[in-house]
Design a protein around this motif. Sequence first.
Motif, short mmCIF file in Angstrom:
data_model
loop_
_atom_site.label_atom_id
_atom_site.label_comp_id
_atom_site.label_asym_id
_atom_site.label_seq_id
_atom_site.Cartn_x
_atom_site.Cartn_y
_atom_site.Cartn_z
N HIS A 46 -4.70 -16.71 5.16
CA HIS A 46 -4.10 -15.59 4.41
C HIS A 46 -3.38 -14.66 5.37
N LEU A 47 -4.05 -14.33 6.49
CA LEU A 47 -3.48 -13.35 7.42
C LEU A 47 -2.18 -13.87 8.04
N ARG A 48 -2.15 -15.16 8.30
CA ARG A 48 -0.92 -15.75 8.87
C ARG A 48 0.27 -15.49 7.94
N ASN A 49 0.07 -15.69 6.65
CA ASN A 49 1.14 -15.43 5.68
C ASN A 49 1.49 -13.96 5.60
N ILE A 50 0.46 -13.11 5.61
CA ILE A 50 0.70 -11.66 5.52
C ILE A 50 1.52 -11.19 6.72
N LEU A 51 1.13 -11.65 7.92
CA LEU A 51 1.81 -11.18 9.13
C LEU A 51 3.26 -11.65 9.20
N SER A 52 3.54 -12.81 8.64
CA SER A 52 4.93 -13.28 8.67
C SER A 52 5.84 -12.32 7.91
N GLU A 53 5.30 -11.66 6.90
CA GLU A 53 6.08 -10.67 6.12
C GLU A 53 6.39 -9.44 6.96
N LEU A 54 5.61 -9.21 8.00
CA LEU A 54 5.84 -8.06 8.89
C LEU A 54 6.65 -8.47 10.12
N GLY A 55 7.30 -9.63 10.06
CA GLY A 55 8.16 -10.06 11.15
C GLY A 55 7.43 -10.60 12.35
N LEU A 56 6.13 -10.85 12.20
CA LEU A 56 5.34 -11.33 13.34
C LEU A 56 5.36 -12.85 13.44
N VAL A 57 5.41 -13.33 14.67
CA VAL A 57 5.29 -14.76 14.95
C VAL A 57 3.85 -14.99 15.39
N ASP A 92 -7.70 7.72 10.20
CA ASP A 92 -7.96 8.03 8.79
C ASP A 92 -6.76 7.51 8.00
N LEU A 93 -6.87 6.28 7.51
CA LEU A 93 -5.78 5.67 6.75
C LEU A 93 -6.22 5.59 5.28
N PRO A 94 -5.76 6.54 4.45
CA PRO A 94 -6.17 6.48 3.04
C PRO A 94 -5.59 5.25 2.35
N LEU A 95 -6.03 4.99 1.13
CA LEU A 95 -5.41 3.89 0.39
C LEU A 95 -3.91 4.15 0.30
N PHE A 96 -3.14 3.14 0.62
CA PHE A 96 -1.69 3.28 0.68
C PHE A 96 -1.16 3.85 -0.64
N ASP A 97 -0.35 4.91 -0.53
CA ASP A 97 0.09 5.61 -1.75
C ASP A 97 1.50 6.17 -1.58
N GLU A 98 2.38 5.42 -0.91
CA GLU A 98 3.75 5.93 -0.73
C GLU A 98 4.62 5.45 -1.88
N PRO A 99 5.55 6.29 -2.32
CA PRO A 99 6.35 5.92 -3.50
C PRO A 99 7.35 4.80 -3.26
N ILE A 100 7.67 4.56 -1.97
CA ILE A 100 8.66 3.51 -1.65
C ILE A 100 8.05 2.59 -0.60
N SER A 101 8.29 1.29 -0.73
CA SER A 101 7.82 0.34 0.27
C SER A 101 8.35 0.75 1.64
N ALA A 141 -4.19 -1.22 5.99
CA ALA A 141 -3.51 -0.74 7.21
C ALA A 141 -2.17 -1.47 7.39
N ILE A 142 -2.17 -2.76 7.14
CA ILE A 142 -0.95 -3.56 7.30
C ILE A 142 0.12 -3.09 6.31
N ASP A 143 -0.30 -2.65 5.13
CA ASP A 143 0.68 -2.21 4.13
C ASP A 143 1.48 -0.98 4.59
N TYR A 144 0.98 -0.25 5.58
CA TYR A 144 1.70 0.91 6.12
C TYR A 144 2.86 0.51 7.06
N ILE A 145 2.84 -0.73 7.54
CA ILE A 145 3.80 -1.14 8.58
C ILE A 145 5.20 -1.31 8.00
N ALA A 146 6.20 -0.78 8.69
CA ALA A 146 7.59 -0.95 8.26
C ALA A 146 8.29 -1.92 9.22
#
Length: 193
Positions: free
Chosen positions: A128-139, A46-55, A99-104
């Motif tokens: 698009h996903l390739r670019n998004i994942l690079s932001e999460l440190g993924l190769v 159950d992952l609600p729409l991301f709503d955290e005050p800090i990245s 879901a990806i937006d939750y990843i630190a």
Amino acid sequence: MNIAIIIGSTRSGRATPLVGKWVEQTAQKSISDKATISVIDLADYDLPLFDEPISPKYNPDRQSEGDVKKFLDDLLAADGYVFITPEYNHSVSGVLKNAIDYIAFETNKKAALIVAHGGMGGVRATEHLRNILSELGLVTTPVAVNLSGMVAMGGIIENDGSLTNKESGAQGMLEGVLSDLVWYSAALSSARE
Ligand SMILES: Cc1cc2nc3c(=O)[nH]c(=O)nc-3n(C[C@H](O)[C@H](O)[C@H](O)COP(=O)(O)O)c2cc1C
């Protein structure tokens, strides 16, 4: 080594779990001597729409709970990932992006393979996903897997998770890139130690 297969859609009647079945069965046959295979189905969290005050990446005091914590813990336990996404309006599904937006830090310096599907093979979602994942440190592995056509309408994957003859060329491709994923995951895993 643990490879997690992420099922990137949650809508009713979705086709992505069938693609996941094909990927999981192929992984069990071709890489299970080198890796354990697990499945992270976004519909199980159950992952609600991301709503955290800090990245999350800039919040050292972050305390996650419930399904968000479980999702992040399950990601952390893996050394490499197969992200399976449908193409929605030329991009990844909204639930996968949410879901990806939750990843630190959980996926940092790890490897990922993209498997996409859609009328045009999900190629726009893939890029698009390739670019998004690079932001999460993924190769990401250099080669992705793209299944053309509507999986839900049949003719691509049988109910038992095997490919139909029409798409049988994708079988060798998936086995090859899973092998690449293991290589990158192992190399990055020992470099992280
Ligand atoms: C909201 C939505 C938008 C879509 N947009 C595209 C698109 O832009 N390009 C495409 O090739 N297919 C598109 N499709 C088709 C899906 O990629 C295809 O049906 C896929 O198998 C859906 O996966 P799912 O059943 O797991 O949701 C779209 C489907 C939906 C539901």
